[in-house]
Design an enzyme around this catalytic site. Sequence first.
Site, PDB file in Angstrom:
ATOM      1  N   SER A  55       0.851  -1.189   0.000  1.00 28.83           N
ATOM      2  CA  SER A  55       0.000   0.000   0.000  1.00 28.83           C
ATOM      3  C   SER A  55       0.883   1.234   0.000  1.00 28.83           C
ATOM      4  O   SER A  55       2.059   1.182   0.397  1.00 28.83           O
ATOM      5  CB  SER A  55      -0.876   0.007   1.254  1.00 28.83           C
ATOM      6  OG  SER A  55      -1.482   1.264   1.474  1.00 28.83           O
ATOM      7  N   TYR A  68       0.360  -0.257  10.830  1.00 30.22           N
ATOM      8  CA  TYR A  68      -0.043  -0.593   9.459  1.00 30.22           C
ATOM      9  C   TYR A  68       1.070  -0.232   8.477  1.00 30.22           C
ATOM     10  O   TYR A  68       1.441  -1.039   7.614  1.00 30.22           O
ATOM     11  CB  TYR A  68      -1.324   0.156   9.099  1.00 30.22           C
ATOM     12  CG  TYR A  68      -1.794  -0.093   7.684  1.00 30.22           C
ATOM     13  CD1 TYR A  68      -2.270  -1.340   7.292  1.00 30.22           C
ATOM     14  CD2 TYR A  68      -1.774   0.932   6.731  1.00 30.22           C
ATOM     15  CE1 TYR A  68      -2.698  -1.572   5.995  1.00 30.22           C
ATOM     16  CE2 TYR A  68      -2.208   0.709   5.438  1.00 30.22           C
ATOM     17  CZ  TYR A  68      -2.667  -0.542   5.069  1.00 30.22           C
ATOM     18  OH  TYR A  68      -3.092  -0.774   3.780  1.00 30.22           O
TER      19      TYR A  68
END
Length: 324
Positions: free
Chosen positions: A158, A184
């Site tokens: 990502s 994350y």
Amino acid sequence: MSSHQHPIGSRFTAAATASDVLAGIDLSDRTAIVTGGYSGIGVETTRALREAGARVVVPARDLAKARRTLAGIDVEIEPMDLVDPGSIDDFAARFLSTGEPLHILVCSAGIMACPLARDARGYEMQFTTNHLGHFQLTARLWPALARANGARVVSVSSRGHRIAGVDFDDPHFNSRPYDPWVAYGQSKTANVLFAVGLDARGRSVGIRAFAVHPGAIVTDLARHMSREDLIARGAIDDQGRPVIDPSRGMKNVCQGASTSVWAATDPRLEGIGGVYCEDNDVAPVMSDADAANDPTGMIRGVRPWAIDPVAADRLWGMSESLTR
């Protein structure tokens, strides 16, 4: 850093779908495994690969949900939980027992910005689910990947990798304060470094690896985000509808699955590996200046820390130790 980390002139745009990039590609002699293949962009990844003729195996923690979600798609569903090392070993052993090659492994399963949780070993859950589980799965499936004589492993990362690198001293937040977004970001950087490390180790036996950013897609992955946060980030409008603007990386699930299947199949990537891709092309390296001028995270590119071969080797060694 790979000398190939620059755009190669793909003929596909950011708006291309998984079906678009697979048009004309025959995968009838290929076998693919797609983790997370029954949720979000994983469903479209599974569907597109199957429609192109591949045999597709979907490992699933929730078998009932997988069967419901994938009803009507001719795939094989097998039990596996990425946070359970024994479950990973059992799944891999079943696959290896067939003696068949594995041509495509798409590591698409993941969680995002969840409250602090730990697996049975005490490892932080985002690092375990997004990275360590896939590391162990790939290691166990290595013989089948090597048997393919031209396998590709796709690690779904990502732009969130820009938030944080890997803290090698405290990856599980045992000493530092837990921040769900930093955790994350760390796991997404690990996804890219994993592709770098895997490609370096696998290319001699025909295993090439790629990390991809699928785009910003509103799926169940965002379940820990509030409606207000999604609106503030421009992910949904005031009516709660997803904002679709591929030019800014805001995509639907069909577009979001495209870079994964492009990296898994496109012939233009022959001889290339260990690179980070987005919008159906190899991404450029993002400078500090570009990052400073991109507060909303819309400029394409990968941060240097995520493709550093020294960091990739360090992560590989740490991952071997943590997964034993």
